[in-house]
Design a protein around this motif. Structure first.
Motif, PDB file in Angstrom:
ATOM      1  N   HIS A 289       0.726  -1.074  -0.230  1.00 36.76           N
ATOM      2  CA  HIS A 289       0.094   0.117  -0.193  1.00 36.76           C
ATOM      3  C   HIS A 289       0.664   1.639   0.119  1.00 36.76           C
ATOM      4  CE1 HIS A 289      -3.620  -1.987  -0.115  1.00 36.76           C
ATOM      5  NE2 HIS A 289      -3.339  -2.316   1.197  1.00 36.76           N
ATOM      6  N   ALA A 290       1.993   1.086   0.264  1.00 34.92           N
ATOM      7  CA  ALA A 290       3.122   2.282   0.745  1.00 34.92           C
ATOM      8  C   ALA A 290       3.802   2.978  -0.497  1.00 34.92           C
ATOM      9  CB  ALA A 290       4.251   2.255   1.689  1.00 34.92           C
ATOM     10  N   CYS A 291       3.504   1.641  -1.675  1.00 35.31           N
ATOM     11  CA  CYS A 291       4.649   1.606  -2.162  1.00 35.31           C
ATOM     12  C   CYS A 291       3.628   1.957  -4.323  1.00 35.31           C
ATOM     13  CB  CYS A 291       5.559   0.456  -3.325  1.00 35.31           C
ATOM     14  SG  CYS A 291       6.383   0.968  -4.926  1.00 35.31           S
ATOM     15  N   LYS A 292       3.665   3.305  -4.709  1.00 36.90           N
ATOM     16  CA  LYS A 292       2.725   3.768  -6.141  1.00 36.90           C
ATOM     17  C   LYS A 292       3.931   3.106  -7.212  1.00 36.90           C
ATOM     18  CE  LYS A 292       1.888   7.767  -6.850  1.00 36.90           C
ATOM     19  NZ  LYS A 292       1.293   9.714  -7.309  1.00 36.90           N
ATOM     20  N   ILE A 293       3.019   2.569  -8.272  1.00 36.77           N
ATOM     21  CA  ILE A 293       3.728   1.555  -9.164  1.00 36.77           C
ATOM     22  C   ILE A 293       3.325   2.688 -10.507  1.00 36.77           C
ATOM     23  CG2 ILE A 293       4.480  -0.420 -10.847  1.00 36.77           C
ATOM     24  CD1 ILE A 293       3.300  -1.528  -8.611  1.00 36.77           C
ATOM     25  N   VAL A 294       3.674   3.615 -11.305  1.00 36.50           N
ATOM     26  CA  VAL A 294       3.924   4.176 -11.636  1.00 36.50           C
ATOM     27  C   VAL A 294       4.712   4.080 -13.212  1.00 36.50           C
ATOM     28  CG1 VAL A 294       2.781   6.014 -10.591  1.00 36.50           C
ATOM     29  CG2 VAL A 294       5.467   6.097 -11.249  1.00 36.50           C
ATOM     30  N   VAL A 295       4.015   4.442 -13.788  1.00 40.30           N
ATOM     31  CA  VAL A 295       4.843   4.835 -16.188  1.00 40.30           C
ATOM     32  C   VAL A 295       5.877   5.960 -15.689  1.00 40.30           C
ATOM     33  CG1 VAL A 295       5.212   4.774 -18.118  1.00 40.30           C
ATOM     34  CG2 VAL A 295       4.030   2.753 -17.267  1.00 40.30           C
ATOM     35  N   SER A 296       7.182   6.315 -15.839  1.00 39.56           N
ATOM     36  CA  SER A 296       7.196   7.438 -16.195  1.00 39.56           C
ATOM     37  C   SER A 296       6.637   8.353 -16.933  1.00 39.56           C
ATOM     38  CB  SER A 296       8.495   7.164 -16.537  1.00 39.56           C
ATOM     39  OG  SER A 296       9.814   9.053 -16.248  1.00 39.56           O
ATOM     40  N   ARG A 297       6.270   9.376 -16.386  1.00 39.63           N
ATOM     41  CA  ARG A 297       5.755  10.671 -17.699  1.00 39.63           C
ATOM     42  C   ARG A 297       6.850  11.008 -18.338  1.00 39.63           C
ATOM     43  NH1 ARG A 297       2.539  14.714 -15.700  1.00 39.63           N
ATOM     44  NH2 ARG A 297       3.533  14.882 -13.883  1.00 39.63           N
TER      45      ARG A 297
END
Lengths: 312, 312
Positions: A289-297
């Protein structure tokens, strides 16, 4: 006057230069076409000349350079670069010292991308961050407490060679079943080619004009976006495999953010959604829950901005 | 006069107290038998009384406590401890503050053991170190640049729940095929029991007086030392599985040292030799060569010394 930093992303087809402020904003940038078979002292002379002609050059207080390959960060030497055939044991720092401003720092592309992701995607706020570079190879960089972590011999972050399947196929690195062996661009493409041969996909076949050897992650992303079920399944599978390794990383490292970058990451949600689902199924709840997983913009800018801010 | 630190290792059967100097040398120590069903305020009163009677108490400048379980390090609260049934949401720091010397720090057993391994096994020199605690559970702690790294929510180091086999049996944590599911003491024992039932081992059967449910890692280590081929094979297998995960950790984190601690680590070379072999087969050569893998020579002391030096 703000302090500015010069970043150089020394790639096999283009050299990017950018002058960047201390928050990672690009003030000025340019690209120089580059032939990977170039001679180091000729290229460095051109870089120096071009940089000195940049409008904000006089305000630059430090210089950073990112190069794919095996870099001796402490000595400032390019030991070997897969994209630059003639760059062997090149003392790049010595060649640039006094001719470009301030301290000169050199690091490999994945570490530099992690610094870029920290400033651009995380805005300098996720103090523990992993950047995963998904391209031909799968690599990574680690930000620990707001700083690039290089490990004991400068080789930390090789997360493409964490085990997905201990009993899996042989990897280039000599081990077996590394995650790169499944989701590195050529492996993903070959895997897809086999599936299309076996099961057929009119959409993919049309996109590659029936030349299945022309399948790339880019083609697979287009096919999935067009609704092709096989392409969707391939991305789901790739995302789930990535998710298993990310869950291990999250349990071990408990980062605030994982930034996916590089060509294969352009599949976006096709890749991230199944990866995140597996992470939430497998990693400890608090850590997941503490970790955001994103694709770099900012995939195209991570290298040059990260290089600049190495020098910060 | 040297600065001294008080360490408290709050275990389910014993509470260890030690006064330690700033290099981790124990100046004075004692043990208090402890019933895991104890009442927190009674136990803390006893700890305070005993500590105050220690000869070097007046030179203590800080206090650290290690407790197995889920600890809120920032608030100094024991949220939950598997060994201490009545310890739920216990504000341990508040209960001890002003009654034990200096700053009071509380952390979980694996983090505390990592601090202990850093000072005792590595003598404060391996700046990036992983401590792997091998017992009923498999856990770990991370030293990053000479400091304990807790991650973003204090849950870093859960390396027992890195994936060994993504398709493996269900683990207590909810995931599948975590390394703990293979080499945690009860799993290792049950796995051995099945093999002894199927293949027979006169040595192991004799050691457990034919009660195969009494097989423990300790029994397996004795049997292997006595030359039992099945026991040797079990340790080789466990070491190789551990090695796969250590290779992933080494590629990712590039530590200078991995210290194995806890009951299962007492198998020593039986476990370390196959693990190290797999690491050298699988991890990047530079990173593998840079990383010493050792069994802690101080397993019993890591908790109390590490706790003391949390406060340093």
């Amino acid at each position: 006057m703000k302090k500015l930093y010069l970043g150089i992303d020394l790639g096999g087809t283009e050299i990017k230069l950018a002058i960047v402020d201390d928050a990672g904003r690009i003030i000025e940038e340019m690209g120089i076409p580059h032939n990977g078979a170039s001679i180091p002292h000729i290229v460095t002379a051109e870089i120096i000349g071009r940089a000195r002609n940049m409008r904000n050059f006089d305000h630059v207080v430090g210089t950073g350079i990112g190069v794919a390959g095996d870099i001796d960060q402490e000595a400032g030497i390019v030991r070997f670069s897969p994209n630059l055939g003639n760059w062997k044991k090149v003392p790049l720092r010595t060649m640039l010292k006094g001719r470009l401003p301030g301290k000169i720092l050199i690091d490999n592309d994945a570490n530099v991308a992690a610094v870029g992701a920290y400033w651009l995607d995380a805005k300098g706020k996720a103090r523990n961050l992993i950047c995963v570079t998904l391209g031909t190879g799968v690599g990574g960089g680690i930000i620990c407490q707001g700083k690039l972590y290089r490990g004991s011999t400068g080789t930390a972050g090789e997360l493409g060679h964490m085990s997905f399947d201990h009993d899996g196929p042989k990897c280039n690195c000599g081990s077996f079943g590394c995650i790169e062996r499944y989701i590195g661009a050529p492996h993903l493409s070959r895997f897809a080619q086999g599936l299309v041969e076996a099961e057929g996909s009119p959409v993919i076949s049309r996109l590659v004009k029936n030349d299945l050897s022309a399948i790339t992650p880019h083609i697979l992303a287009r096919a999935a976006t067009l609704g092709d079920p096989l392409a969707k399944r391939i991305w789901k599978d790739a995302g789930e495999k990535l998710g298993v390794v990310l869950a291990s990383i999250i349990n071990f490292y408990n980062p605030e953010m994982i930034v996916l970058a590089g060509g294969v990451s352009k599949a976006g949600r096709l890749l991230v959604a199944p990866a995140a689902r597996i992470v939430h199924e497998r990693a400890f709840a608090t850590s997941a829950h503490a970790c955001k997983i994103v694709v770099s913009r900012f995939t195209q800018k991570l290298g040059v901005v990260g290089a600049a801010l190495l020098a910060k």
